[in-house]
Design an enzyme around this catalytic site. Structure first.
Site, PDB file in Angstrom:
ATOM      1  N   CYS A  60      12.966  58.051  62.634  1.00 26.48           N
ATOM      2  CA  CYS A  60      11.728  56.198  63.274  1.00 26.48           C
ATOM      3  C   CYS A  60      12.903  55.393  62.193  1.00 26.48           C
ATOM      4  CB  CYS A  60      10.864  56.297  63.211  1.00 26.48           C
ATOM      5  SG  CYS A  60      10.304  57.358  64.833  1.00 26.48           S
ATOM      6  N   ALA A  61      12.734  55.577  61.322  1.00 24.94           N
ATOM      7  CA  ALA A  61      13.444  54.740  59.810  1.00 24.94           C
ATOM      8  C   ALA A  61      14.494  54.942  59.637  1.00 24.94           C
ATOM      9  CB  ALA A  61      12.914  55.271  58.670  1.00 24.94           C
TER      10      ALA A  61
END
Length: 166
Positions: A60-61
């Site tokens: 996600c990052a």
């Protein structure tokens, strides 16, 4: 419902992504400044909805970083990163990373976005979180591209999403 995997284990979502060519469903999300935003706040802009379970996971990052880098090259395009994280976590991450070309929003208050867009997990370890998806919307609110990532640990197809805007 979409069938995807989390670490190879099958999980399901509440529905399916909007169909390409359809009008994007209305949404209301909360920003990092705690104000609510709806589709109307983005009228006239092209949107890339980068949807994921939590900013505190590696994939996600990375998707947030990648879309931040690529967003600076796009005309009249806003990238909205959407999860059920608290706004404070999203603000902390983008601030620490120096990310200025994406906007972070959360569906933590009602979960309506996840239900309307069909992306809320209904089974598995991430139950109630949002699945990893990309939805691209044109200036008139038409859905141009969607991707439901099959394995949650995998990154989305950035090029396919961005090519939908060409």
């Amino acid at each position: 419902m979409a069938n995807v995997t989390l670490g190879g284990t099958p999980v399901e979502t509440i529905g399916n992504l909007p169909k390409i060519g359809s009008k994007a469903p209305n949404f209301k999300l909360t920003g990092t400044d705690l104000t609510d935003k709806t589709n109307d706040d983005f009228k006239g802009s092209r949107l890339v909805l980068n949807i994921y379970p939590s900013i505190d996971t590696g994939t996600c990052a990375q998707s947030t970083r990648t879309f931040n880098e690529k967003a600076s090259q796009l005309e009249n395009t806003r990238v909205l990163c959407i999860s059920k994280d608290l706004p404070f976590a999203m603000s902390r991450f983008c601030g620490a990373e120096g990310l200025n070309n994406v906007e972070s929003f959360t569906d933590y208050k009602t979960g309506d976005f996840g239900t309307t867009y069909g992306v809320t997990f209904t089974t598995g370890a991430f139950e109630t979180l949002l699945s990893r998806c990309v939805v691209v919307i044109d200036t008139d609110g038409t859905v141009l591209h969607t991707e439901q990532v099959n394995e949650i640990a995998d990154e989305p197809n950035y090029e396919a999403a961005l090519n939908a805007l060409k």
